[in-house]
Design an enzyme around this catalytic site. Sequence first.
Site, PDB file in Angstrom:
ATOM      1  N   LYS A 273      27.412  55.829   5.038  1.00 55.47           N
ATOM      2  CA  LYS A 273      28.119  55.652   6.305  1.00 55.47           C
ATOM      3  C   LYS A 273      29.082  57.704   5.583  1.00 55.47           C
ATOM      4  O   LYS A 273      29.013  57.380   4.503  1.00 55.47           O
ATOM      5  CB  LYS A 273      29.579  55.285   6.258  1.00 55.47           C
ATOM      6  CG  LYS A 273      30.200  55.433   7.510  1.00 55.47           C
ATOM      7  CD  LYS A 273      30.886  54.184   7.343  1.00 55.47           C
ATOM      8  CE  LYS A 273      32.200  54.269   8.858  1.00 55.47           C
ATOM      9  NZ  LYS A 273      33.211  53.135   8.803  1.00 55.47           N
TER      10      LYS A 273
ATOM     11  N   CYS B  35      29.881  51.468  12.440  1.00 53.52           N
ATOM     12  CA  CYS B  35      31.411  51.550  12.820  1.00 53.52           C
ATOM     13  C   CYS B  35      31.979  52.426  13.867  1.00 53.52           C
ATOM     14  O   CYS B  35      31.768  53.376  14.846  1.00 53.52           O
ATOM     15  CB  CYS B  35      32.174  50.147  11.595  1.00 53.52           C
ATOM     16  SG  CYS B  35      33.028  50.166  12.076  1.00 53.52           S
TER      17      CYS B  35
ATOM     18  N   GLU C 168      26.391  45.580   9.936  1.00 52.15           N
ATOM     19  CA  GLU C 168      27.403  46.551   8.560  1.00 52.15           C
ATOM     20  C   GLU C 168      27.637  45.721   8.012  1.00 52.15           C
ATOM     21  O   GLU C 168      28.071  44.436   8.393  1.00 52.15           O
ATOM     22  CB  GLU C 168      28.482  47.540   9.792  1.00 52.15           C
ATOM     23  CG  GLU C 168      29.430  48.042   8.282  1.00 52.15           C
ATOM     24  CD  GLU C 168      30.763  48.633   8.777  1.00 52.15           C
ATOM     25  OE1 GLU C 168      31.060  49.194   8.036  1.00 52.15           O
ATOM     26  OE2 GLU C 168      31.218  48.260   9.561  1.00 52.15           O
TER      27      GLU C 168
END
Length: 498
Positions: free
Chosen positions: A323, A374, A260
């Site tokens: 995301k 994440c 990420e």
Amino acid sequence: MWAYGLSILAGVLLFLAHPKTSYSFLAFFGLAFALEAQRLNPRRSFSLAFLTGFCYFFGLLYWLTGVMTEFGGLMFPAALGVLALLCAYLSLYLAVPLWLSQKIGLLRASPLNAIFFAALLTAFEFLRAKVPFAFPWGYLGATQYQNLFLLQIASLGGIYAVSFVLFLCNYGAFALLSQQRAIPTLALVALVLVGAYVYGARALEQKSLQGTPQRIAIIQGNIPQNIKWDPKFQRETVAKYLALSQKVLKEKPEVIIWPETALPFFFNPTKELSQQIISFAKENRVPLIFGAPRVVIQGDEPKVFNSLFLLDKTGLIKGIYDKQRLVPFGEFIPFEKELPFLRTFAVASGDYSPGIASGPLALSAKEIFGPLICFESVFPDLARRQAKDGATILLVATNDAWFRTSAGPYQHFAQAVFRAVENRRYLVRVANTGISGLIDPFGHIIMATPLEKEASLCIKAEHLSFLSWYTKHGDVFAVLCSVLSLLAGLKYLGRRKK
């Protein structure tokens, strides 16, 4: 006072069951002390239950104070206060069902009440993942990420099925502790537990999951968080990732993956640093997946996304994933327009938008990565959606540098084990400072890197098309637990009316 002591003890035992301490056996009976406290002092039922929840989540999430002081700029007392507010909120998801259990008579030990109790606690765990600004960290089931036999039932009911079995065991321990007529209840608990372990043993003997093998290089750059976004270190960061990737080329990877926001700048093919990345993929004829922020102009307003890019072996952008689930106060500020002062509590920029590109990243028709960035790896439904949409390998790209070597990275890694088992997929995890690794479809941790070390290694995983029961049908078990909870309430109301 004895009841309050038992409530505190329950909370302490529960958080000790989680990584990094990982005394996972405590999760089978730790909550029983909170139930005994309820029985001893029913007039203080809610406050006792709240105390258990608060101790649990405070011990579980202690490491957030370090994130807030070091990277959020808060003084330690302020960080402690913010953590206390978060823990108070999360405590409600344990305190309310414990209080309800006492109110509707579920603490009179019986097999039926045991089922209702476990269903009620599981339903509130499910609720915690569905509310706005959800924070489903610290499920009781997550303590069993190394218990290969028990965690196989996650392929049927998700992590919620594992939590249900643990809540049931805790109820059995309470029946024994409170010296009630425990034999029928313990018989039910034993039956369910043995059934879960038998299913797990049979699942682990399964050899039929086979797919297309692929050599995957994972690169752990180990860029410290305090310099990661400093423009002066952009060239150094790119150079490090390219050097580590060059090093692993001798093992002939078929795709290279960076974590990420590996690139701490907006990826733009017309810019010099971005061109270096494209040139690497073209010259070495190897696809590359990497994290970087991107900006899109929507109307007159620019929107920033936390994204993963897929470059093919010719250097062309073949796919983008944004995301979807953002971290409150880390990547966005809830109610910022209405309450601007909340930006004071932001740990990071707080400027990201929820993604608009949400599909898997396809190298080919049979080699498809299902990305989770994440925080997204703690949401079972997001991983399931990727598998159902065709992902043949799950990919978690993350930056856990915020947490240093606290319990945070270990707790985060444990979540990935369940996403692999739930969907019967290999899961590749690539982290900036660790823990990077490979988990097979049955939860075996095949490889895990140490924290805060550079790493460049080639692993072998298989692309699978098999769909588990959980992938096909989703959270049916958790919904069933919610229905059982309502039935328990109706049963109580009917008894009161009579």
